[in-house]
Every structure is written in C-alpha cells, then in structure tokens.
Scaffold this active site. Sequence first.
Site, short mmCIF file in Angstrom:
data_model
loop_
_atom_site.label_atom_id
_atom_site.label_comp_id
_atom_site.label_asym_id
_atom_site.label_seq_id
_atom_site.Cartn_x
_atom_site.Cartn_y
_atom_site.Cartn_z
N TYR A 174 0.83 -1.20 0.00
CA TYR A 174 0.00 0.00 0.00
C TYR A 174 0.88 1.26 0.00
CZ TYR A 174 -3.22 3.64 1.45
OH TYR A 174 -3.94 4.81 1.51
N LYS A 178 1.26 4.36 -2.91
CA LYS A 178 1.10 5.80 -2.69
C LYS A 178 2.39 6.56 -3.04
CE LYS A 178 -3.19 5.92 -1.67
NZ LYS A 178 -4.15 6.67 -2.52
#
Length: 306
Positions: A174, A178
């Site tokens: 994750y 980003k």
Amino acid sequence: MTAWDPRALPSLAGRTVVVTGGNAGVGYFTSEQLAAAGVRVVIAARSAEKAQLAIDSIRSRVPGAELAHVRLDLTSLASVREAAEALAAFRPLDGLVNNAGRVVASRHRLTTEDGFEATVGGNFLGHFALTTLLFPALAEGGRVVGLGSDSTRMVRLEPDDLWSERRYRPFRAYGFSKHAVQGFHLELARRLAAAGDSRLSLLAHPGWATNSYAERRPGITDRDPRGGRIFETLTGWVGQGKDRGAWPAVRAIADPDAVNGEFFGPRREMSGPPVPTTPVASSADPAFGAALWADAEQKTGIRFPL
C-alpha cells in the site's frame, strides 16, 4: 495565499470533474462537495448500484445537481480504455480526481487482470493509464489531482521492488502504491511546467479519515464490515471524518490560487483544514518519477501525449 475555508467554496458552476471511486468514502464526499459548488460530477466506479446510491444521496442534499456514472475498474486496462472513451464524451473536463484505490491491501499478493501486483496496479497504474488517455480531453487550465498518503512517511520506498516481486507485505505494498501515485503526479507537474502547459497536476491526502466520524450518509457511510467500524471508532478520534478528509482534494480542484505541483493535506497531518504540505523526498525524487513514468508506459503500452 489567502486563508482557505472548505465550507465556503467559490462557485464552480459550468465545470465538469471526474472523480474515480466517487461512490464511497472520501470520493463520495469529494463528489458531494464539488456538486454543491455547482460542478457537474462524473463518478467513475465499478458498481452501477453503488454509484446510483451515491447519486441519489447527493441529489437529496443538492437539488438539481448534475451527476453521471461511468463504469471503471482500475485493475483492468481494458476497462480503463472503455471508461476513458466514455468519459471523454463529457469534454472539456476541468478536473480529474484520481481518488479510487485499495485502502487495505490483501493478505497475500494478488495480481490485476493484466498480471501486475494489485495494490500498485490499481492505485497507480490504472490511474496512470486513465490520466494518459483522458489528457487530451482535459481543458486548458484543467487539473489532475492524485490522492497521496502519509503511509509514504511510514514505508520506505524500494524502487527496485515496487511491484513486490521479491517480498510482499500488505502495508508495504500500500505504501509503495502511494509513493507511486505521488511520484507520478509530481513527475507530471514537472513535465507540464517544462512544456509550458497551463494544466495542473496536484496532490492531496486526507489524513486519517474514517466513516465513523463523518456526517452520516445512509447506504454510503454505513457499508463497512462490523470489524472495520469498531476499528474506526476506536482509532478515528486521532483523525477526522471522511467528509473532512475530502477537503484537501476539493481544495486542489477549487482553489484558484493553487499552483502546479502543490500538495494539500490536513493542517495537523491527521486532521484539520487543508493546507499546503510537503511530500517525502523519495516520492519527489525526479529520478524516481522518470523511471516510474517509463515503467508505466511500458506496462500499459500507452504513451502520454506530452
């Protein structure tokens, strides 16, 4: 730059903005707030049923709101191409909010329809393809807004394993996704500046935003599994509701003083009104941005028209 009041937006009547994942979470409130300012909002999301719930909810609060839905699955490049063709029919687009994405990565490494790690593939690569295909439909002075995250301050970027082929951990994947979102939007900002293009690439992050602390929207804010609701209730006090988590992205679209490459986030990192903030150095590194761009073009087979 004057103080920004997220509760008193300037009129945005006559503008058209696409919000990916605009049917739920921060994306829903981004759509609602933009619609309240007069924007025609096109929600790009997988589920027609959930998109219609969002549209009905917004219209109940913003009578006369102009809203539409286009199906989009960011984990399928074929779906992205179909969606881009449908979204281009709304041209000229004044904004594209690349909001949708996996917030919680799977326990085990999964891949997209095209064979790429699913978290980075959906959060970043799908949005890269969509932005590339929609760029010709973006109006002069139009804005592309990416949703960054403070997870980039907690996960050290490893560019040589961005796709978790060497090692997979959910939060690591994750965080990488980003880093990639931020790296892409900052690289786009550099390329726009170099080309003398009037369009803007910006970033926003919502802080720690939860449904539990947001204004209630039946069918929208109450869909989380019971375990998730309990977790949000216990931890959400350090952050804010997703209604306020939408403020940075809305400011990136609406603030007339926003400048190319700017990054908005909550004043207190996790919560507060949206203010300019600074991305981590690894995401902002031009070498990372250039390599990421080349990799994305190679994986998608789509070259950016700039």
